[in-house]
Design an enzyme around this catalytic site. Structure first.
Site, short mmCIF file in Angstrom:
data_model
loop_
_atom_site.label_atom_id
_atom_site.label_comp_id
_atom_site.label_asym_id
_atom_site.label_seq_id
_atom_site.Cartn_x
_atom_site.Cartn_y
_atom_site.Cartn_z
N GLU A 139 84.11 18.22 32.72
CA GLU A 139 84.08 18.00 34.16
C GLU A 139 85.23 17.09 34.61
O GLU A 139 85.40 15.99 34.07
CB GLU A 139 82.72 17.39 34.55
CG GLU A 139 82.54 17.11 36.02
CD GLU A 139 82.64 18.34 36.91
OE1 GLU A 139 82.11 19.40 36.54
OE2 GLU A 139 83.25 18.22 37.98
N THR B 70 83.72 23.97 39.71
CA THR B 70 83.36 24.19 38.31
C THR B 70 83.19 25.68 38.01
O THR B 70 83.65 26.17 36.98
CB THR B 70 82.04 23.47 37.98
OG1 THR B 70 82.18 22.09 38.30
CG2 THR B 70 81.70 23.59 36.51
N HIS C 127 81.43 13.67 36.49
CA HIS C 127 81.45 14.30 37.81
C HIS C 127 81.69 13.22 38.87
O HIS C 127 81.23 12.09 38.73
CB HIS C 127 80.11 15.01 38.08
CG HIS C 127 80.18 15.96 39.25
ND1 HIS C 127 80.14 15.52 40.56
CD2 HIS C 127 80.31 17.30 39.29
CE1 HIS C 127 80.24 16.57 41.35
NE2 HIS C 127 80.34 17.67 40.61
N ASP D 148 88.00 21.22 33.99
CA ASP D 148 87.73 22.26 34.99
C ASP D 148 88.60 22.13 36.25
O ASP D 148 89.04 23.11 36.81
CB ASP D 148 86.24 22.39 35.33
CG ASP D 148 85.64 21.19 36.06
OD1 ASP D 148 86.29 20.13 36.14
OD2 ASP D 148 84.49 21.32 36.54
N HIS D 149 88.84 20.90 36.69
CA HIS D 149 89.66 20.73 37.90
C HIS D 149 90.03 19.26 38.05
O HIS D 149 89.67 18.44 37.21
CB HIS D 149 88.92 21.24 39.15
CG HIS D 149 87.52 20.71 39.26
ND1 HIS D 149 87.24 19.39 39.54
CD2 HIS D 149 86.32 21.31 39.08
CE1 HIS D 149 85.93 19.21 39.55
NE2 HIS D 149 85.34 20.36 39.26
C1 GP9 Z 1 76.84 21.33 38.40
C2 GP9 Z 1 78.32 21.31 38.33
C3 GP9 Z 1 78.89 20.79 39.59
O1 GP9 Z 1 76.24 22.38 37.76
O2 GP9 Z 1 78.84 22.54 38.02
O3 GP9 Z 1 80.24 20.63 39.51
P1 GP9 Z 1 81.22 20.87 40.74
O4 GP9 Z 1 81.27 22.34 41.01
O5 GP9 Z 1 80.69 20.08 41.90
O6 GP9 Z 1 82.53 20.36 40.26
MN MN Z 2 83.41 20.48 38.30
#
Ligand code: GP9
Ligand code: MN
Length: 655
Positions: free
Chosen positions: A284, A326, A439, A498-499
């Site tokens: 994350e 995500t 997160h 992821d980002h």
């Molecule tokens: C929760 C997670 C949230 O399942 O995927 O991440 P996000 O999309 O807010 O980065």
């Molecule tokens: Mn994410």
């Protein structure tokens, strides 16, 4: 007029009783799903409503819970019954009572198993809901049928009433119309005002992104959710359905065919991972600027830094996500297509077919599973995963409680428990893990704030660094466990981010910390940078300096696993092929190993900026035209594939 008063009051009284009754049934659903119906009791709510109108008090507290919108929605679906003659009104209310109770019960039963609501995506996929292994009967309780007790009772009464009692005189049509319209207006206000207030205060994202059905429900109430869901479905698949013309379909097919021809490049790495397991972990908000970086003499990611030496480490990789966050990253890594410009492909097109990584590996004898210790309905995952080819999805209920850090159980517990579950998988396997601790907003419990960084950047950056440092430790524990369990030597282990962190705008303390070049181009380069590690047993560590993105992960893995020869519909490239690298961002910018084209908001070439990466100067925008053309072509082909579900069509014709 006086004679009119009696029939219209009776009609209204019955109508109000109906609204209260359905309202009560909605509170029953709220109790079942443990969601807030109202922060206050009904009397207090009335007082506050009164205060809002008379004394201009704030409206926000009234929105805490779904009481107002729920009553608004009931009125909106039923106010028209007041227009009817008395006898017809009674029948209409009875039918509505039955239908609405049925919806409430169906949702309650579905919720007991999936912790989600029945959405159009669910209904369209009902055949594939094989995960509902236990018989649906187990989910019922005889008490549930009390929800229909009133329907039965009133039906009986109505039969008697119609036979025995003389008909009351009806109120005249104009009065019925006026009363009904007034009720409808009240319903519209009760329903739309709270939503308007929510959107005004920054809630629009919820409807644009649709993170999960339950999140929408918490704002719109149950009937509101179904209304929104139906609207969204009609908008996507009927009213504004994007038609992919026969020509576009043919062009897209040609593009993929040409790509397959040029793809076959032999390298030292080809097939090196054949037959091994694949363990892929999406981290994350993990960005590459923390890798190998020290802060006040401390390594931020000591375990990943160590892993880097033993792995293929790709040092110029960028995320390509848009508003699906995500889910976009998961999507691109597992399908080698671009995410959509708006919304998440997981939510908008959950039933599409792709040449996805789990699907391809499954075809080659792999067992497949996804792991994410969060609600299964978030980003529609439990609908999408079986469709992508995952045999199993381990979500929050499948994990022991473990230690809570941030949104859910901390990554340390999540990764360890997932590794344990992998022991039950059939060899070879592909397991895809989505970590969550780091997160936004990255605040960690004091005991995990172990870096000494009080004098660094701002609080956002400090929180972020502490959080990725914790995740790095969790990764260290995970790797040790894989070694101990004998999985490390048989598995390719992949980590990627992821980002971005959300704090990477120009000149923020995070960007200044990350951007060692200190120039404008440097800001762009670090902004979307994510790390990518591929640990392949028997393959020496190497740092690969080639521009790439998440859509390149699968083609690279297929090369390593010796599975790339087929005519798959992938847009990404093999990062190990030694060719010039390139990454197209979803918002139109492009980076290659030599140039960075920054797109403008209007996406016109002339309004963008072209940088030469070596000289770090801007050059004529025409130099970047080939990059721009690539971005336009690839993004639109990818969109066509998703909007038209083209891979499914091609699979059918190829069979
Ligand atoms: C929760 C997670 C949230 O399942 O995927 O991440 P996000 O999309 O807010 O980065
Ligand atoms: Mn994410």
């Amino acid at each position: 007029m006086k004679q009119q008063l009696k029939p219209i009051s009776i009609s209204l009284l019955i109508y109000i009783a109906f609204v209260i009754l359905i309202g009560w049934k909605l509170t029953w659903f709220s109790n079942q799903s443990d969601t807030l119906f109202s922060q206050y009791g009904i009397i207090e709510m009335f007082k506050r409503l009164f205060n809002f109108f008379i004394n201009d008090a704030s409206f926000s507290p009234l929105r805490e819970g779904i009481l107002l919108v729920s009553f608004g929605a009931i009125i909106l679906v039923s106010f028209w019954t007041i227009f009817l003659k008395f006898r017809q009104q009674l029948i209409a209310l009875l039918v509505l009572d039955f239908v609405l109770s049925f919806i409430i019960l169906a949702d309650a039963i579905y919720f007991r198993y999936f912790e989600d609501l029945i959405s159009s995506a669910v209904l369209l996929q009902i055949k594939q809901m094989s995960s509902l292994g236990s018989s649906v009967g187990d989910l019922f309780s005889w008490k549930d049928f009390l929800l229909f007790a009133d329907v039965l009772l009133f039906t009986a009464l109505l039969i008697v009433f119609f036979k025995k009692v003389q008909l009351k005189k009806n109120a005249n049509p104009a009065l019925r119309l006026a009363t009904g319209l007034l009720a409808g207006a009240a319903g519209a206000w009760l329903f739309f005002y709270p939503l308007h207030d929510f959107v005004q205060k920054g809630g629009a994202y919820l409807f644009d992104k649709t993170l999960s059905s339950m999140r929408v429900y918490e704002v719109t109430g149950l009937f509101g959710f179904h209304g929104f869901d139906t609207y969204k479905y009609l908008d996507e698949y009927v009213l504004n359905k994007k038609e992919v013309s026969a020509k576009d379909r043919k062009d897209a097919k040609q593009w993929f065919d040409d790509k397959t021809k040029e793809k076959v490049v032999q390298t030292l790495y080809e097939g090196k991972a054949a037959g091994k397991n694949l363990i892929m972990v999406q981290l994350e908000a993990y960005q590459s600027f923390v890798i190998d970086k020290k802060v006040n003499g401390q390594e931020i990611t000591p375990n990943l830094n160590k892993l880097k030496k033993e792995s293929l480490y790709f040092n110029d990789i960028h995320h390509q996500t848009a508003s699906g966050r995500t889910s976009d990253a998961e999507f691109s890594a597992n399908t080698s297509l671009y995410p959509l410009a708006t919304g998440s492909a997981y939510v908008r097109f959950p039933r599409n077919e792709y040449d996805s990584l789990p699907y391809i590996l499954k075809e080659n004898g792999y067992d497949t599973a996804a792991f994410h210790a969060y609600k299964p309905g978030f980003w529609n995952r439990y609908i999408v995963y079986p469709n992508l080819g995952f045999n199993e999805f381990h979500s929050i209920e499948d994990f022991d409680e473990g230690e809570q850090v941030g949104w859910a159980i901390g990554d340390e517990s999540f990764l360890t428990q997932s590794a344990d579950k992998m022991k039950d998988m059939k060899d070879p396997f592909y397991s895809f893990l989505i970590a969550l601790t780091s997160h936004y907003p990255y605040t960690m419990p004091a005991k995990y704030q172990t870096l000494d960084i009080d004098d660094v950047g701002d609080v956002n950056l400090r929180n972020y660094l502490q959080s990725v440092h914790y995740v790095d430790q969790a990764i260290g524990t995970f790797i040790e466990k894989l070694k101990k369990d004998g999985l490390w030597e048989n598995s390719v282990v992949v980590f990627y981010g992821d980002h971005d962190t959300g704090y990477m705008q120009s000149k923020t303390p995070s960007t200044i910390f990350a951007n060692e070049e200190g120039d404008q181009l440097g800001e762009l380069e670090v902004k979307d940078g994510i790390p990518l590690f591929m640990h392949v047993p028997g393959v020496e560590g190497k740092e690969i300096d080639k521009a790439g993105g998440q859509i390149d992960i699968m083609p690279t893995l297929l090369h390593l696993f010796g599975l790339e020869k087929k005519n798959y519909h992938h847009i990404g490239n093999n990062l190990l092929d030694g060719k010039e690298g390139s990454v197209v961002f979803r918002y139109g910018s492009v980076k290659t190993d030599s140039y960075y084209y920054k797109s403008s908001y209007d996406l016109k070439l002339q309004n963008g900026t072209c940088y030469d990466i070596n000289t770090r100067q801007t050059v004529s925008v025409d130099t970047c035209k080939p990059l721009y053309d690539t971005s336009v072509e690839e993004l639109s082909i990818s969109d066509d594939v998703i909007f038209g579900n083209l891979v499914e069509q091609w699979h059918k014709t190829e069979k």
